[in-house]
Every structure is written in C-alpha cells, then in structure tokens.
Design a protein around this motif. Structure first.
Motif, PDB file in Angstrom:
ATOM      1  N   ARG A   4     -15.210  87.049  42.868  1.00  0.00           N
ATOM      2  CA  ARG A   4     -15.529  86.247  41.902  1.00  0.00           C
ATOM      3  C   ARG A   4     -16.847  85.653  42.193  1.00  0.00           C
ATOM      4  NH1 ARG A   4     -15.712  80.496  41.384  1.00  0.00           N
ATOM      5  NH2 ARG A   4     -15.405  80.582  43.524  1.00  0.00           N
ATOM      6  N   ASP A   5     -17.733  85.733  40.884  1.00  0.00           N
ATOM      7  CA  ASP A   5     -18.847  85.131  41.050  1.00  0.00           C
ATOM      8  C   ASP A   5     -19.131  84.032  40.106  1.00  0.00           C
ATOM      9  OD1 ASP A   5     -21.880  84.867  41.858  1.00  0.00           O
ATOM     10  OD2 ASP A   5     -22.607  86.348  40.493  1.00  0.00           O
ATOM     11  N   LYS A   6     -19.554  82.991  40.483  1.00  0.00           N
ATOM     12  CA  LYS A   6     -19.836  82.061  39.510  1.00  0.00           C
ATOM     13  C   LYS A   6     -20.828  82.373  38.404  1.00  0.00           C
ATOM     14  CE  LYS A   6     -19.022  78.343  42.557  1.00  0.00           C
ATOM     15  NZ  LYS A   6     -19.638  77.144  43.397  1.00  0.00           N
ATOM     16  N   GLY A   7     -20.501  82.110  37.116  1.00  0.00           N
ATOM     17  CA  GLY A   7     -21.039  82.386  35.681  1.00  0.00           C
ATOM     18  C   GLY A   7     -22.498  81.759  36.007  1.00  0.00           C
ATOM     19  N   PRO A   8     -23.365  81.741  34.897  1.00  0.00           N
ATOM     20  CA  PRO A   8     -24.935  81.333  34.974  1.00  0.00           C
ATOM     21  C   PRO A   8     -24.886  79.657  34.873  1.00  0.00           C
ATOM     22  CG  PRO A   8     -24.298  82.520  32.965  1.00  0.00           C
ATOM     23  CD  PRO A   8     -23.187  82.910  33.940  1.00  0.00           C
ATOM     24  N   GLY A   9     -25.415  78.867  35.713  1.00  0.00           N
ATOM     25  CA  GLY A   9     -25.400  77.530  35.779  1.00  0.00           C
ATOM     26  C   GLY A   9     -23.969  77.231  36.343  1.00  0.00           C
ATOM     27  N   GLY A  10     -23.267  77.789  37.189  1.00  0.00           N
ATOM     28  CA  GLY A  10     -22.172  77.521  37.704  1.00  0.00           C
ATOM     29  C   GLY A  10     -22.092  76.655  38.901  1.00  0.00           C
ATOM     30  N   GLY A  11     -21.919  75.427  38.867  1.00  0.00           N
ATOM     31  CA  GLY A  11     -21.801  74.570  40.446  1.00  0.00           C
ATOM     32  C   GLY A  11     -22.824  74.544  41.223  1.00  0.00           C
ATOM     33  N   GLY A  12     -22.932  73.666  42.246  1.00  0.00           N
ATOM     34  CA  GLY A  12     -23.861  73.699  43.272  1.00  0.00           C
ATOM     35  C   GLY A  12     -23.511  74.481  44.594  1.00  0.00           C
TER      36      GLY A  12
ATOM     37  N   ARG B  94     -10.502  79.784  43.091  1.00  0.00           N
ATOM     38  CA  ARG B  94     -10.229  79.544  41.708  1.00  0.00           C
ATOM     39  C   ARG B  94     -11.026  80.300  40.869  1.00  0.00           C
ATOM     40  NH1 ARG B  94      -5.530  77.647  42.573  1.00  0.00           N
ATOM     41  NH2 ARG B  94      -5.440  75.548  43.431  1.00  0.00           N
ATOM     42  N   THR B  95     -10.558  80.854  39.565  1.00  0.00           N
ATOM     43  CA  THR B  95     -11.166  81.568  38.734  1.00  0.00           C
ATOM     44  C   THR B  95     -11.025  80.664  37.400  1.00  0.00           C
ATOM     45  OG1 THR B  95     -10.437  83.644  39.775  1.00  0.00           O
ATOM     46  CG2 THR B  95     -11.369  83.955  37.545  1.00  0.00           C
ATOM     47  N   VAL B  96     -12.175  80.666  36.685  1.00  0.00           N
ATOM     48  CA  VAL B  96     -12.193  80.018  35.372  1.00  0.00           C
ATOM     49  C   VAL B  96     -12.709  80.961  34.235  1.00  0.00           C
ATOM     50  CG1 VAL B  96     -12.185  77.794  36.442  1.00  0.00           C
ATOM     51  CG2 VAL B  96     -14.409  78.718  36.003  1.00  0.00           C
ATOM     52  N   VAL B  97     -12.781  80.555  33.149  1.00  0.00           N
ATOM     53  CA  VAL B  97     -13.139  81.236  31.918  1.00  0.00           C
ATOM     54  C   VAL B  97     -14.802  81.143  32.342  1.00  0.00           C
ATOM     55  CG1 VAL B  97     -13.738  81.324  29.415  1.00  0.00           C
ATOM     56  CG2 VAL B  97     -11.504  80.691  30.645  1.00  0.00           C
ATOM     57  N   GLY B  98     -15.237  82.537  32.009  1.00  0.00           N
ATOM     58  CA  GLY B  98     -16.842  82.715  32.177  1.00  0.00           C
ATOM     59  C   GLY B  98     -17.365  83.181  33.479  1.00  0.00           C
ATOM     60  N   ASP B  99     -16.450  83.204  34.426  1.00  0.00           N
ATOM     61  CA  ASP B  99     -16.934  83.729  35.905  1.00  0.00           C
ATOM     62  C   ASP B  99     -17.047  85.198  35.879  1.00  0.00           C
ATOM     63  OD1 ASP B  99     -16.695  81.340  37.142  1.00  0.00           O
ATOM     64  OD2 ASP B  99     -14.682  81.686  37.951  1.00  0.00           O
ATOM     65  N   LEU B 100     -17.934  85.693  36.410  1.00  0.00           N
ATOM     66  CA  LEU B 100     -18.180  87.226  36.658  1.00  0.00           C
ATOM     67  C   LEU B 100     -17.269  87.811  37.728  1.00  0.00           C
ATOM     68  CD1 LEU B 100     -22.104  87.244  36.153  1.00  0.00           C
ATOM     69  CD2 LEU B 100     -20.359  87.828  34.499  1.00  0.00           C
ATOM     70  N   VAL B 101     -16.444  88.844  37.484  1.00  0.00           N
ATOM     71  CA  VAL B 101     -15.445  89.298  38.416  1.00  0.00           C
ATOM     72  C   VAL B 101     -15.777  90.801  38.682  1.00  0.00           C
ATOM     73  CG1 VAL B 101     -13.856  87.579  38.013  1.00  0.00           C
ATOM     74  CG2 VAL B 101     -13.886  89.636  36.731  1.00  0.00           C
ATOM     75  N   ARG B 102     -15.260  91.234  39.906  1.00  0.00           N
ATOM     76  CA  ARG B 102     -15.179  92.646  39.948  1.00  0.00           C
ATOM     77  C   ARG B 102     -13.763  92.847  40.188  1.00  0.00           C
ATOM     78  NH1 ARG B 102     -18.579  93.014  44.895  1.00  0.00           N
ATOM     79  NH2 ARG B 102     -20.300  93.041  43.471  1.00  0.00           N
ATOM     80  N   VAL B 103     -13.316  93.926  39.524  1.00  0.00           N
ATOM     81  CA  VAL B 103     -12.144  94.324  39.254  1.00  0.00           C
ATOM     82  C   VAL B 103     -11.768  95.710  39.673  1.00  0.00           C
ATOM     83  CG1 VAL B 103     -10.241  94.810  37.340  1.00  0.00           C
ATOM     84  CG2 VAL B 103     -11.957  93.059  37.209  1.00  0.00           C
ATOM     85  N   GLU B 104     -10.661  95.827  40.617  1.00  0.00           N
ATOM     86  CA  GLU B 104     -10.363  97.259  41.039  1.00  0.00           C
ATOM     87  C   GLU B 104      -9.216  97.685  40.117  1.00  0.00           C
ATOM     88  OE1 GLU B 104      -9.163  97.225  45.095  1.00  0.00           O
ATOM     89  OE2 GLU B 104     -11.292  97.197  45.734  1.00  0.00           O
ATOM     90  N   MET B 105      -9.327  99.173  39.494  1.00  0.00           N
ATOM     91  CA  MET B 105      -8.197  99.612  38.751  1.00  0.00           C
ATOM     92  C   MET B 105      -7.902 100.867  39.105  1.00  0.00           C
ATOM     93  SD  MET B 105     -10.175  98.672  35.239  1.00  0.00           S
ATOM     94  CE  MET B 105      -9.158  99.885  34.176  1.00  0.00           C
ATOM     95  N   THR B 106      -6.473 101.390  38.864  1.00  0.00           N
ATOM     96  CA  THR B 106      -6.206 102.870  39.322  1.00  0.00           C
ATOM     97  C   THR B 106      -6.361 103.641  37.936  1.00  0.00           C
ATOM     98  OG1 THR B 106      -4.264 104.040  40.002  1.00  0.00           O
ATOM     99  CG2 THR B 106      -4.028 102.326  38.483  1.00  0.00           C
ATOM    100  N   PRO B 107      -6.908 104.729  38.413  1.00  0.00           N
ATOM    101  CA  PRO B 107      -7.123 105.919  37.188  1.00  0.00           C
ATOM    102  C   PRO B 107      -5.797 106.002  36.508  1.00  0.00           C
ATOM    103  CG  PRO B 107      -7.288 106.896  39.264  1.00  0.00           C
ATOM    104  CD  PRO B 107      -6.977 105.595  39.512  1.00  0.00           C
ATOM    105  N   TYR B 108      -4.777 105.829  36.902  1.00  0.00           N
ATOM    106  CA  TYR B 108      -3.600 106.064  36.179  1.00  0.00           C
ATOM    107  C   TYR B 108      -3.129 105.059  34.865  1.00  0.00           C
ATOM    108  CZ  TYR B 108      -3.012 109.005  39.883  1.00  0.00           C
ATOM    109  OH  TYR B 108      -3.134 110.104  40.753  1.00  0.00           O
ATOM    110  N   ASP B 109      -3.404 103.826  35.124  1.00  0.00           N
ATOM    111  CA  ASP B 109      -3.269 102.804  34.151  1.00  0.00           C
ATOM    112  C   ASP B 109      -4.456 102.057  33.993  1.00  0.00           C
ATOM    113  OD1 ASP B 109      -2.182 100.929  32.477  1.00  0.00           O
ATOM    114  OD2 ASP B 109      -0.839 100.036  33.783  1.00  0.00           O
ATOM    115  N   LEU B 110      -5.283 102.027  32.990  1.00  0.00           N
ATOM    116  CA  LEU B 110      -6.637 101.455  32.791  1.00  0.00           C
ATOM    117  C   LEU B 110      -6.650 100.302  31.927  1.00  0.00           C
ATOM    118  CD1 LEU B 110      -8.678 105.059  31.966  1.00  0.00           C
ATOM    119  CD2 LEU B 110      -8.533 103.373  33.970  1.00  0.00           C
ATOM    120  N   SER B 111      -5.493  99.821  31.652  1.00  0.00           N
ATOM    121  CA  SER B 111      -5.189  98.532  31.118  1.00  0.00           C
ATOM    122  C   SER B 111      -4.928  97.311  31.961  1.00  0.00           C
ATOM    123  CB  SER B 111      -3.928  98.621  30.083  1.00  0.00           C
ATOM    124  OG  SER B 111      -2.727  98.942  30.590  1.00  0.00           O
TER     125      SER B 111
END
Length: 88
Positions: free
Chosen positions: A70-78, A46-63
């Motif tokens: 996914r890495d939990k944000g600061p103070g996220g869960g035990g 699951r991904t929620v607002v505030g999570d730090l993520v790594r995104v892969e993009m193609t150089p042809y469409d940068l949008s």
C-alpha cells in the motif's frame, strides 16, 4: 505458465467492503475484489479509499486478488510516528 506464477498489477482502492475486502480499480480500468495479505493484517497496515496498491492475482481467476503493498495516495499524511494533538 506454472501454477505458482502470479500477475502483479497496480491499482487504486475505490470502495471498502465489510470483512476486510476492497474494491480496486486497476490501471487497465478493470475492477476487482481484493483482500489484504497476511503480513499487512499482522502489522495492522490500514487501507483507505484513494490508496495506491499493488495487487497479486492468479491467471486462473482475474476477478480476485490480494493486496501486497500500500502506498498512500497524493497528499496522504506526514511522516510515520508523528502524532497530532497535545500529549500529556
């Protein structure tokens, strides 16, 4: 640059859209729309607002991009597997 080359950037989820898409604010202050990768969907990560993520993009469409980590944000869960509440 070959067709298979992907850009990998870090960012933070700032909005959740229907149909499994997310608004991600990248480290360079560029905002994109991203979807979860197949393995993340398969293992129900699951991904929620505030999570730090790594995104892969193609150089042809940068949008647009694909969330691959996914890495939990600061103070996220035990630690994983710990339930809150009384078990019967």
């Amino acid at each position: 640059m070959a067709k298979e080359d992907l850009l990998t950037l870090d960012g933070q989820v700032d909005e959740i859209f229907p149909d499994g898409r997310f608004g991600v604010l990248l480290e360079n202050d560029h905002r994109i729309i991203a979807y979860t990768a197949g393995k993340m969907r398969k293992f129900r990560i699951r991904t929620v607002v505030g999570d730090l993520v790594r995104v892969e993009m193609t150089p042809y469409d940068l949008s647009k991009g694909r969330i691959v980590f996914r890495d939990k944000g600061p103070g996220g869960g035990g630690p994983p597997g710990v339930r809150k509440g009384k078990r019967r």
